[in-house]
Design a protein around this motif. Structure first.
Motif, PDB file in Angstrom:
ATOM      1  N   LEU A  86      61.416 -10.016  29.771  1.00 52.40           N
ATOM      2  CA  LEU A  86      62.407  -9.472  28.652  1.00 52.40           C
ATOM      3  C   LEU A  86      61.685  -9.423  27.374  1.00 52.40           C
ATOM      4  CD1 LEU A  86      65.459 -11.660  29.970  1.00 52.40           C
ATOM      5  CD2 LEU A  86      64.943  -9.293  30.418  1.00 52.40           C
ATOM      6  N   ARG A  87      60.901 -10.041  27.005  1.00 49.01           N
ATOM      7  CA  ARG A  87      60.150 -10.066  25.667  1.00 49.01           C
ATOM      8  C   ARG A  87      61.056 -10.462  24.465  1.00 49.01           C
ATOM      9  NH1 ARG A  87      56.210  -4.672  26.185  1.00 49.01           N
ATOM     10  NH2 ARG A  87      55.979  -4.793  28.424  1.00 49.01           N
ATOM     11  N   PRO A 110      53.235 -17.699  24.314  1.00 44.74           N
ATOM     12  CA  PRO A 110      54.570 -17.375  24.013  1.00 44.74           C
ATOM     13  C   PRO A 110      54.762 -16.631  22.736  1.00 44.74           C
ATOM     14  CG  PRO A 110      54.145 -19.570  23.451  1.00 44.74           C
ATOM     15  CD  PRO A 110      52.735 -19.245  24.244  1.00 44.74           C
ATOM     16  N   PRO A 111      55.544 -16.046  22.551  1.00 40.94           N
ATOM     17  CA  PRO A 111      55.757 -15.375  21.013  1.00 40.94           C
ATOM     18  C   PRO A 111      55.534 -16.602  20.053  1.00 40.94           C
ATOM     19  CG  PRO A 111      57.633 -14.736  22.429  1.00 40.94           C
ATOM     20  CD  PRO A 111      56.887 -15.969  23.111  1.00 40.94           C
ATOM     21  N   THR A 112      54.845 -16.142  18.854  1.00 45.32           N
ATOM     22  CA  THR A 112      54.462 -17.216  18.085  1.00 45.32           C
ATOM     23  C   THR A 112      53.859 -16.526  16.773  1.00 45.32           C
ATOM     24  OG1 THR A 112      52.737 -19.171  17.568  1.00 45.32           O
ATOM     25  CG2 THR A 112      52.023 -17.395  18.898  1.00 45.32           C
ATOM     26  N   ASP A 142      51.095  -6.265  33.750  1.00 40.01           N
ATOM     27  CA  ASP A 142      51.724  -5.799  32.391  1.00 40.01           C
ATOM     28  C   ASP A 142      51.420  -6.977  31.247  1.00 40.01           C
ATOM     29  OD1 ASP A 142      54.057  -4.575  30.890  1.00 40.01           O
ATOM     30  OD2 ASP A 142      55.042  -6.496  31.069  1.00 40.01           O
ATOM     31  N   ALA A 143      51.414  -8.137  31.749  1.00 41.57           N
ATOM     32  CA  ALA A 143      51.654  -9.241  30.554  1.00 41.57           C
ATOM     33  C   ALA A 143      50.154  -9.449  30.225  1.00 41.57           C
ATOM     34  CB  ALA A 143      52.099 -10.602  31.212  1.00 41.57           C
ATOM     35  N   ALA A 398      53.392 -12.045  11.657  1.00 38.62           N
ATOM     36  CA  ALA A 398      54.616 -11.446  12.326  1.00 38.62           C
ATOM     37  C   ALA A 398      54.790 -12.189  13.599  1.00 38.62           C
ATOM     38  CB  ALA A 398      54.849 -10.179  12.587  1.00 38.62           C
ATOM     39  N   PHE A 399      55.772 -12.414  14.493  1.00 39.56           N
ATOM     40  CA  PHE A 399      56.008 -12.988  15.743  1.00 39.56           C
ATOM     41  C   PHE A 399      55.138 -12.010  16.433  1.00 39.56           C
ATOM     42  CE2 PHE A 399      60.330 -14.693  14.819  1.00 39.56           C
ATOM     43  CZ  PHE A 399      59.775 -15.560  14.226  1.00 39.56           C
ATOM     44  N   ARG A 400      54.460 -12.821  17.507  1.00 37.55           N
ATOM     45  CA  ARG A 400      53.492 -12.002  18.209  1.00 37.55           C
ATOM     46  C   ARG A 400      53.640 -12.392  19.741  1.00 37.55           C
ATOM     47  NH1 ARG A 400      47.456 -12.698  17.232  1.00 37.55           N
ATOM     48  NH2 ARG A 400      48.261 -14.934  17.617  1.00 37.55           N
TER      49      ARG A 400
END
Length: 400
Positions: A86-87, A110-112, A142-143, A398-400
């Motif tokens: 879902l990102r 993870p997003p960070t 994909d990931a 920014a969040f990555r």
């Protein structure tokens, strides 16, 4: 410096990446008393069964005062869906507090806002997609490219994987650092009085060829069974006419052909299939085997052959991917698709005592090249490099 480590694989997975994560992070923490660590992990829904290796998380935090744990109240699958399918832009810092570095030992981070170190163990899902679970392969296709694009440091388990990253995903080789997995000191030659009680408890035969690993297509077990069936035990020097194949590993996916082959080849009375072997028993099982065989179609590294070498057990393995890199000149190699060659190599080791002795000594020397302490030092060097380069950027990323 504050490093967050995704310990989900270490908390949930028994073999493979789970064991890699536990061993590497344990060695890192032992050498990093000046670094603060947060081990975050998917802990399952509240009230559900805890991760099977939760005790390892607790042990690491108890043994290292500079380390704390942050459980995330979701199972691994749900957490993966939130972050990578879902990102959702839910940065890990919401749970851990500010981090300087995020270390992701299992393909994706993870997003960070922190700098990231991501480990790619292999690209088997691209090299041999027919051997992969379709849903997992689709997720990784994909990931992983997105994780590589965002990563500040990319770690590969072998030169073979580094080449695959360049060949298949166009990742410049200079962006990839090879940090070899290693073998724990508990994998070593052991005396008979230590081994025999485990033989009796597991009901292992007196003379056997061993395979260790998940039962899945990539491990090439059907060909191993066909090769084993071609060996006539009455022609071997032992003279007993009894030889068994022991397969130690849990059923993974698409494992039915392995059991069908056992029936087709009339090997039911000569093949023993163990479930997952406990970490404490595994070195002893290696010691008890006459020969260890690992005919895998593809490996990013391949810990079991290295563990067998460290125990002084002669090894036959495939001549593809990273496996020659792991065993060096200390094992016999065979093409993964050549049943006759595989059968011949096994029979040679069973028949030739001088060859077994030579490979046993070479294997012990080869295994000494792969130590977790050395691997940990490489990772710690990357932490310091990332921390030095990241301090002036931390507030603006920014969040990555």
């Amino acid at each position: 410096m504050h490093v967050g480590i995704d310990f989900t694989a270490g908390a949930w997975q028994g073999a493979g990446i789970g064991r890699y994560t536990r061993e590497l992070i344990s060695a890192i923490l032992a050498q990093s008393s000046t670094i603060r660590f947060t081990l975050f992990y998917a802990a399952g829904f509240p009230g559900a069964s805890p991760p099977p290796y939760l005790h390892e998380v607790q042990r690491l935090c108890t043994s290292h005062p500079h380390t704390r744990a942050v459980p995330i109240p979701l199972p691994p699958r749900r957490l993966t869906q939130l972050w990578h399918r879902l990102r959702l832009p839910l940065p890990i810092e919401w749970l851990t507090g500010p981090l300087d570095i995020v270390h992701a030992p299992d393909f994706v981070a993870p997003p960070t806002r922190a700098r990231t170190l991501v480990t790619i163990h292999d690209l088997s899902y691209m090299v041999h997609p027919e051997c992969a679970v379709p849903g997992v392969a689709a997720f990784l296709r994909d990931a992983v490219p997105r994780a590589l694009q965002r990563a500040d440091v990319i770690v590969a388990d072998s030169e073979s994987t580094r080449r695959d990253l360049h060949r298949l995903l166009n990742i410049a080789p200079e962006r990839v650092s090879v940090v070899y997995p290693a073998v724990d000191e508990r994998f070593r030659p052991l005396p008979p009085d230590v081994c025999e009680p485990v033989r009796q408890r597991l009901r292992l035969p007196s003379r056997f060829v061993l395979f260790v690993g998940t039962i899945e297509p990539r491990k090439n077990l059907v060909r191993l069974l066909e090769a084993f069936a071609r060996i006539d035990p009455t022609t071997l020097p032992d003279g007993s006419g009894r030889l068994f194949l022991v397969i130690a590993g849990r059923r993974g996916w698409m494992y039915q052909p392995v059991f069908e082959a056992i029936e087709r080849l009339s090997l039911r009375d000569r093949v023993q299939v163990l479930d997952f072997v406990a970490d404490s028993d595994l070195p002893i099982v290696y010691n008890l085997a006459q020969v260890f065989v690992y005919p895998s179609i593809y490996e990013g590294f391949g810990l079991p052959p290295l563990e067998a070498l460290a125990c002084g057990t002669p090894v036959v393995t495939s001549d593809n991917s990273s496996l020659p890199e792991v065993v060096g000149n200390a094992a016999l190699l065979a093409p993964a698709d050549d049943i006759d060659a595989l059968s011949d190599r096994i029979a040679r080791l069973l028949s030739d005592g001088a060859l077994r002795d030579r490979l046993r000594q070479a294997g012990l020397e080869q295994a000494q090249r792969f130590r977790w302490e050395a691997s940990a030092r490489q990772i710690i060097e990357h932490y310091h490099s990332l921390s030095t380069g990241a301090s002036h950027e931390a507030s603006t990323r920014a969040f990555r």
